[in-house]
Design an enzyme around this catalytic site. Structure first.
Site, PDB file in Angstrom:
ATOM      1  CB  VAL A 343      -0.937   0.020   1.227  1.00 33.50           C
ATOM      2  CG1 VAL A 343      -1.887   1.198   1.150  1.00 33.50           C
ATOM      3  CG2 VAL A 343      -1.721  -1.270   1.320  1.00 33.50           C
ATOM      4  CG  ASP A 344       1.788   5.442  -2.366  1.00 37.66           C
ATOM      5  OD1 ASP A 344       2.967   5.542  -2.000  1.00 37.66           O
ATOM      6  OD2 ASP A 344       1.122   6.419  -2.779  1.00 37.66           O
ATOM      7  CE  LYS A 345       3.590   9.093   3.790  1.00 33.64           C
ATOM      8  NZ  LYS A 345       2.707  10.294   3.653  1.00 33.64           N
TER       9      LYS A 345
END
Length: 820
Positions: A343-345
């Site tokens: 998951v990208d932040k």
């Protein structure tokens, strides 16, 4: 940002050399490269140090560079429509059908050949239409560069399509615009949002001497710049090219190939043994060839690819109702198999909106006072996210004694401050200064406590602004404002639900480790952070929970590393920097605010705000997986049993107990009507699914042996008890195969309970149609010898008993093989 003043000159010189070649085709390249005139023109036109009176490229120069470099766009790599259609006839299952059709034509069996051809075309059309719908969605989401750009040509500013920009062009960067190519800023100052390119949530100030990249958004200010790279040579374009070359074969594709391969090995061995027996017993070729053809037809899982496609299409329709848009059909069931989610932040776990996290108070000021003073020194109605965050925080905690604003001084990038003049409650003139701590602290009285606090907040990943207040000649620090990008409201619950579904979640971001760790803690991601540096090739998802300061190439390599470790990877992101990893992952998920390039690279696009669509995708994927698995188990069971039955039938009767035409009828009734499995009611598993072809084949073999025993018993009764001749015996055997297949259908559709869930009406209707069709043919003697209704009823009763036996045996078989 780095200044790279010599790069534009070299790039433009190359373009001008090409222009010189087009003007003087007879000149040698050595002469041109050494031409003082060319070098002089290059320096005059392309140098980043050219003054602001530069008139830009001439139309002639621009045309020459455009001809050399090509348009400022991404190349179209889509497969031609006709080629895509023909590809549906070039795969293992179509090959077998095509070979069977050719054999039928050689034997002058034109009706049988026509039926097989119709099956082949049906398979291809279904796959083509369903995949075409997904491709249409993908095309609508394709990334594009900015549509238009303001450029100076022939001394005149004009608006042109961004695709016509060339290296050396002088362009205008304005508020709200998108940077259409990589550029070198000549003069002016702009605030750039590069979060979609770098993953950095904070906007970046860029002035003369700075480079910026295609795809960045101008949030404030105005500047003129020189184009340094276009098309695939831009940072954005290099990412897009990595997206284009990234590819991973879907689990669905691998499953079909392995199933067909395993069946081919087994069936090939059985067919060879049958051929050896026929030759050893001097059977005539007129009987051997039909026997061989029947065996080939019995081995083809003809409806398998079509069922995969239809199931995925139904799942895609269901997901669309939940605000989830698959851009390729294989992504639907892939979602049910992922066991790791990267998951990208920024913009994924977070809202990509700055907010005030904390206020550190100094010199006796209250929190609402500090926020109120900072708000007075912030712009109203602009696009500056920092000012918007401060004003929003101040509105939530208003101060009753705020000074009265007299004048506002906008943010100065050179000084890194903004300010305001005001009057206090006593009418005295006061000044407010807000900005970078180092600059503001230098204007106020020294404060060691403030310096230590600012250093501590910055190490935690916050952006720190200082606020000073007082008479113009006696400013004091009022406090420090720490800003961060807050997590989405549903991020923590998403992480928790993913954990219950057996999915390991890791954060992958370009932000600093300190910032990433803070957000990870807030959303429930607990674990170590991967040290800075290259991604270890042997890294596993369990090793770290956070991968920070990752470049786009690093995200791509991380996904590959997880895949090499045998994991099925999902990647969730929103920016162009996430696109390569989105494409490489088994399933890429782009959030609703993602860029076009991220959406086109992803297998699934969330069309509504929030991340609940990820959980919906996984749950729906597991439902679709179970439907496909049910059909696969049934198909594998049937194919194994049918081949063995043909072999034993040959031994028992000395002839083929099924003719090619009868096998084609079985294919129509059994394989295609049973595609109703795509709508069946199933029980999704609580853990990630996987295509363990070995276990699936083993289960199919065990059930196949049971089905084989049922068919052999039926053959024995028909031959030795009822004394049927070969023609009636063939009808008797066909009925056994069709009725027995229905017993298999309802036995394997639920793997956890004896009786399972109620089937859907479509599955029941398809079963009724299958049995009615073959029963009418058998009773009326159409294309086969007729049997009485009493004989058909006895076979139905036997198949029903077989169904009950299978139901009691299936649970221990599935449990032993860990198939859920």
């Amino acid at each position: 940002m780095q200044s790279s003043k010599n790069v534009p000159s070299r790039r433009c010189a190359a373009a001008l050399h090409q222009e010189a070649r087009t003007k003087e085709p007879m000149a040698s390249s050595d002469t041109l490269d050494a031409s003082p005139a060319v070098e002089k023109e290059s320096a005059a036109i392309c140098s980043p140090g050219a003054d602001e009176t530069d008139t830009g490229l001439s139309s002639t120069n621009a045309a020459a560079v455009l001809n050399h470099d090509g348009p400022n766009a991404m190349p179209d790599t889509s497969v031609h429509l006709l080629r895509n259609a023909l590809s549906k006839f070039w795969a293992p299952v179509p090959w077998l059908l095509e070979a069977s059709m050719v054999l039928q034509l050689v034997l002058h069996k034109y009706v049988e050949a026509g039926i097989i051809g119709a099956l082949l075309v049906f398979n291809a059309v279904l796959a083509f239409v369903q995949e075409g719908r997904a491709q249409a969605t993908l095309n609508a989401l394709k990334s594009r560069l900015a549509l238009n750009a303001s450029v100076q040509r022939d001394g005149v500013w004009k608006l042109i399509p961004a695709t016509q920009l060339v290296v050396g062009d002088r362009v205008k960067l304005s508020l709200g615009g998108v940077v259409a190519a990589d550029v070198y800023i000549l003069d002016g100052s702009v605030l750039l949002d590069q979060s979609m390119l770098t993953g950095e949530s904070l906007p970046v100030e860029a002035g003369a001497g700075a480079n910026t990249f295609s795809g960045a958004l101008v949030k404030r200010g105005e500047a003129t710049a020189r184009v340094t790279a276009t098309g695939t040579r831009t940072k954005f374009g290099q990412t897009a090219e990595l997206v284009r070359t990234a590819h991973v074969v879907s689990s669905q594709q691998k499953a079909v190939l392995k199933i067909v391969r395993n069946l081919a090995y087994f069936n090939g061995a059985v067919i060879l043994l049958m051929g050896a027996y026929a030759l050893a017993h001097s059977m005539p070729w007129s009987e051997i060839i039909p026997l061989f053809l029947t065996a080939v037809l019995a081995a083809i899982p003809v409806g398998l690819p079509a069922t995969f496609t239809l199931s995925s299409a139904i799942g895609a329709r269901d997901l669309a109702k939940l605000g989830v848009l698959p851009t390729r059909l294989s992504a639907v069931d892939e979602a049910g198999t992922i066991d790791v989610l990267c998951v990208d932040k920024t913009g994924t776990l977070t809202a990509n909106q700055l907010s005030v996290t904390s206020v550190f108070l100094l010199n006796g000021f209250r929190e609402e006072q500090v926020l109120g003073l900072a708000a007075l020194a912030s712009s109203v109605g602009g696009q500056d996210s920092v000012d918007a965050a401060i004003r929003a925080a101040s509105d939530k905690k208003p101060a009753s004694d705020d000074p009265r604003l007299v004048s506002f001084t906008p943010f100065d990038p050179a000084r890194k401050t903004s300010g305001a003049r005001a009057t206090d409650a006593h009418g005295k003139a006061v000044q407010i200064v807000k900005g970078a701590f180092g600059t503001v602290a230098a204007l106020a009285a020294p404060d060691t406590e403030a310096a230590a606090a600012a250093d501590g907040l910055e190490k935690k990943g916050f952006r720190v602004l200082a606020v000073a207040f007082g008479p113009p000649d006696a400013l004091r620090l009022a406090g420090l404002v720490a800003l961060s990008d807050p997590p989405r409201e549903d991020s923590a619950s998403l992480i928790s639900e993913l954990k219950t579904l057996g999915v390991r979640t890791v954060m992958v971001t370009g932000d600093a480790p300190e910032t990433a760790a803070i957000v990870a803690g807030e959303v429930g991601l607990h674990g170590p952070t991967c040290p800075a540096g290259p991604i270890p090739g042997s890294v596993k998802p369990e090793d770290y929970s956070i991968f920070a300061s990752i470049l786009p190439e690093g995200k791509f390599e991380l996904v590959q590393a997880f895949q090499k470790a045998g994991r099925t990877v999902g990647m969730c992101g929103d920016g162009a920097n996430d696109a390569p990893a989105l494409r490489q992952a088994q399933i890429g998920i782009a959030v609703s605010t993602a860029t076009d390039v991220a959406k086109s690279a992803a297998g699934v696009v969330l069309t509504e705000a929030g991340l609940s669509g990820i959980v919906a995708s996984i749950k729906t994927g597991r439902v679709i997986f179970q439907r496909i698995l049910s059909y696969t188990l049934r198909s594998t069971t049937k194919k194994i049993a049918q081949l063995l039955f043909l072999a034993i039938g040959l031994l028992m009767t000395g002839q083929a107990v099924i003719t090619p035409l009868l096998m084609v009828i079985v294919m129509i009734t059994g394989d295609f009507l049973s595609m109703a499995f795509a709508t069946d009611r199933v029980r999704p598993s609580g853990t990630p699914n996987s295509w363990d072809i070995g276990k699936i084949t083993a289960a199919g073999a065990l059930f196949g042996l049971g089905f084989f025993a049922f068919c052999v018993a039926t053959l024995a009764v028909g031959k030795y008890r009822m004394h049927l001749d070969i023609h009636h015996l063939r009808t008797f055997c066909v009925i056994a195969i069709v009725y027995g297949s229905q017993a298999i259908t309802y036995a394997v559709r639920d793997r956890q309970h004896v009786w399972g869930l109620l089937p859907t009406k479509w599955l029941v209707m398809s079963s009724a149609a299958d049995m009615l069709f073959i029963s009418v043919l058998a009773n009326r003697g159409i294309e086969m010898s007729s049997l009485s209704l009493s004989v058909l009823a006895s076979e139905l009763l036997a198949a029903t008993l077989f169904f009950f036996v299978l139901n009691f045996l299936k649970v221990p078989i599935f449990r032993r093989l860990s198939i859920t």
